[in-house]
Design a protein around this motif. Sequence first.
Motif, short mmCIF file in Angstrom:
data_model
loop_
_atom_site.label_atom_id
_atom_site.label_comp_id
_atom_site.label_asym_id
_atom_site.label_seq_id
_atom_site.Cartn_x
_atom_site.Cartn_y
_atom_site.Cartn_z
N UNK A 34 -10.19 6.83 0.55
CA UNK A 34 -9.41 5.74 -0.06
C UNK A 34 -10.25 4.48 -0.03
N UNK A 35 -10.46 3.88 -1.21
CA UNK A 35 -11.27 2.66 -1.28
C UNK A 35 -10.33 1.46 -1.24
N UNK A 36 -10.55 0.61 -0.24
CA UNK A 36 -9.68 -0.56 -0.07
C UNK A 36 -10.41 -1.83 -0.41
N UNK A 37 -9.69 -2.74 -0.96
CA UNK A 37 -10.26 -4.06 -1.23
C UNK A 37 -9.13 -5.08 -1.26
N UNK A 38 -9.34 -6.18 -0.56
CA UNK A 38 -8.36 -7.27 -0.54
C UNK A 38 -6.94 -6.79 -0.25
N UNK A 39 -6.83 -5.92 0.73
CA UNK A 39 -5.51 -5.48 1.18
C UNK A 39 -4.85 -4.43 0.31
N UNK A 40 -5.59 -3.96 -0.71
CA UNK A 40 -4.99 -2.99 -1.64
C UNK A 40 -5.84 -1.73 -1.67
N UNK A 41 -5.19 -0.56 -1.76
CA UNK A 41 -5.97 0.67 -1.98
C UNK A 41 -6.21 0.77 -3.48
N UNK A 86 0.83 -1.21 0.00
CA UNK A 86 0.00 0.00 0.00
C UNK A 86 0.86 1.26 0.00
N UNK A 87 0.53 2.19 -0.89
CA UNK A 87 1.15 3.52 -0.90
C UNK A 87 0.08 4.54 -0.60
N UNK A 88 0.34 5.38 0.37
CA UNK A 88 -0.66 6.41 0.72
C UNK A 88 0.04 7.58 1.38
N UNK A 89 -0.24 8.78 0.90
CA UNK A 89 0.27 10.00 1.55
C UNK A 89 -0.91 10.75 2.15
N UNK A 90 -0.78 11.14 3.38
CA UNK A 90 -1.82 11.96 4.00
C UNK A 90 -1.19 13.30 4.33
N UNK A 91 -1.79 14.36 3.77
CA UNK A 91 -1.23 15.70 3.97
C UNK A 91 -1.53 16.21 5.37
N UNK A 92 -0.70 17.14 5.80
CA UNK A 92 -0.89 17.69 7.16
C UNK A 92 -2.28 18.35 7.27
N UNK A 93 -2.99 18.03 8.34
CA UNK A 93 -4.30 18.64 8.57
C UNK A 93 -5.41 18.08 7.71
N UNK A 94 -5.13 16.98 7.05
CA UNK A 94 -6.13 16.39 6.15
C UNK A 94 -6.83 15.21 6.86
N UNK A 95 -8.10 15.01 6.50
CA UNK A 95 -8.80 13.82 7.01
C UNK A 95 -9.02 12.87 5.83
N UNK A 96 -8.50 11.67 5.96
CA UNK A 96 -8.69 10.66 4.92
C UNK A 96 -9.50 9.51 5.49
N UNK A 97 -10.52 9.11 4.76
CA UNK A 97 -11.30 7.94 5.18
C UNK A 97 -10.83 6.72 4.43
N UNK A 98 -10.74 5.60 5.16
CA UNK A 98 -10.46 4.31 4.52
C UNK A 98 -11.78 3.56 4.50
N UNK A 99 -12.25 3.24 3.30
CA UNK A 99 -13.56 2.59 3.20
C UNK A 99 -13.40 1.31 2.39
N UNK A 100 -14.21 0.32 2.74
CA UNK A 100 -14.12 -0.94 2.01
C UNK A 100 -14.85 -2.02 2.79
N UNK A 101 -15.03 -3.18 2.20
CA UNK A 101 -15.78 -4.25 2.87
C UNK A 101 -15.03 -4.83 4.07
#
Lengths: 269, 292
Positions: free
Chosen positions: A213-220, A33-48
Motif C-alpha cells: 500500500x503506497x501512502x502519501x499525505x495521510x492517504x492510501x 483510509x480504507x484498507x482490508x487485510x486478508x487473513x494470513x496476508x502480509x501488507x507493506x505500508x510504504x511512503x515518505x
Amino acid sequence: MSQVSQDEFDATSIRCRDVTVAFDHQSIAVDRVNLDVRRGEIVSLIGPSGCGKTTLLRALAGLQSLASGEVRLSPPAITSEGQIGFVFQQPALLPWATTLQNVMLPLELIGHTNRDDRRLAAIESLHAVKLADAHEKRPHELSGGMQMRASIARALVTNPSILLLDEPFAALDDMLRSDLGRLLLDLWERRRFTAVMVTHNIGESILLSHRIAVMRRGVIETVVENPLAWPRSPSQMRTPEFAAFYGEMADALRGRENESSILSDGGAD
Amino acid sequence: MNPYDIEKSVSDGPEPNRDDAASGLKDRLGATVATAVGWAPAVIVAGIALLVWQFVAVAFELPRALLPRPAEVWQAALENRIVLLKAFASTGIAATSGLLTAICIGSLISVAFSQSRAIRVAFFPYVIFLQTVPIVAITPLLIIWSGYQFRTVVIVTVIICLFPIVNSVTAGLITIDRQWADLFSLYGTGRVKTLLRLRIPAAIPNLVLGAKTSSGLAVIGAIVAEFFVGNGTAYEGLGSLMASWQAFLKTAALIAAVFTSTLLGLILFGLVDVVSRTLLRRWMNVSGTLPK
C-alpha cells in the motif's frame, strides 16, 4: 461504502473504514483510509516520512484514538489475549530485565499466572528467532540485530494472529536487514499470521509482502498486488521479475512524489 | 546444545580460567593506578593551596585569630579529635537520617504526582516553596515547633533534601519512552501494573540522580540546623561546635571543623555514589552510561 457479507469479512483479518486520525483536532495525519487485510496476508505500508504510516499502524493496534471511522479486527481484538503483536522501530527492551524476562513480559501483562508456562513460551519464542542462548543476557549485552530478534520474540510470545511491524529493520545494516527479513519469512511460513509492516525500503516491501500500500499525505493512494512467487527467499531479489517490479514500484512512488510536489501546497511532510 | 537447557547456557559463561583470573588482577591493578593518577592533579592543587595559605599567613604576619597556620589547624584538629569525631558522627547520623527520610517521602510524593495531573498542579508549587524558602529563616520556627533536639535537625535536612528528589523522580515516572508506553497499552495493562512494572523501574536512575544531589545538601541542612539547635543542649553536631568555637574565636579549631564537615559531605556523596552504582549496575550499559 459497499455492504460486505459476513463470509467475506471472515476471510478478512483487519478492516479499516474511513479511518481518520487528527492531532490537536486540526492536523490530519491519516485521512479517511480504507484498507482490508486478508487473513494470513502480509501488507507493506510504504511512503515518505511523515505520510502517516506509523500513525495508521498505531491506529490498527488500538494505540491511537480515531477522529472518525473504524478499525475492525477478526476475531475481535481482546487485549487481554495478546491477539496483536507489535514490533517497534527500536527494540524497546526493558534495560533492567534479562532477555528472557523481556520476552515473558507480554504474557505477564495479559495475566498468565503460571510462571513456568510463561517461561516455556518465552524460551520457545526465543528459540524461534534463533536467540536460544541469550536468555540471561541483558539488552545492552546484545548486538543491535539480537535486540531486534528479542523484540520479535516478545511480539510473538502470545502467539498473536496479527503482527504489526513499524520499520523494524530501519536501524540495522543491510546484512542484518536481509537476515531478519529471512527470519520473518520463516516465521510467517510456520505461523501464518496476518502482518502489516511499515517500511521505507521498496526491496524489503517487495520481498516480504503480498501487497504493497503506497501512502502519501495521510492517504492510501494505491494498493499494488505483488507478483513475486511464494515461497520467498532473498535470492529472488536477483531475478529479472523482482527488478522489473522494483522499477515499477520506484516509478510509481517517484511519479506520485513528482505529481504531488507539483500540486503540493507545502503541507504535512 | 539443547536450546531449552538454560542452566547449561548460563553456567557456560562466567567460569573463569586461570588466565582470566590473572588478567583480572592485572586489570584491577591497572584500574587502581589509573585512579591514583586521576587524583594526582587534585592532590597537587591541594598542596599548592596549603603552601599559598602558609605563605600568606607568614608574609603578611596575619594574627592567628584571623588566619592560623595550616600546622596550627592540624594541631587543633588533633587536640579536639574526640569532640570532632563525636560531632562528625552526630551530624553524619542526622544528615543520613534526613536524606533517607527525604528519599522515602520524596518517592511517595513523586508517585502521587505521577498518578494525577490535578495533584501535581495543586501541590508542586509547594514543593518548589521548600526549595526557595531560606532554610536559615525557617529553622528558628521549626525549633519552636519541634524543640532543641536531633529531630529538628533531621526535619531541616529533610526539607532541604526533598526538592531535588521529588523533581527528579517525578520527571522519571512521567517521562516514559513512547514505545514502552505503547507496549504496556497494547496488552491492556492497568495503571498499577504499569506503575510497578514500568514507571518505577524506569525512574530508578532519576532517584539516584536526585539522591546524589541531595546528599551534598543533607550535610549543609544538618549543619545549618545545628547552628540553632546545638548551643547548650545535649545534642552537639559539627554546626553546634562551629557556632561555639566562632563565639570563642577559636579560629584554628573552627577551620578544623569546616574541613571535617567537608569531609563528611564527601563521604556521604561517596556512599550514595557507591550504593547507586551497585544498584544501577543492571540499569547501565557497557560504557557505564545510563540508557534512556
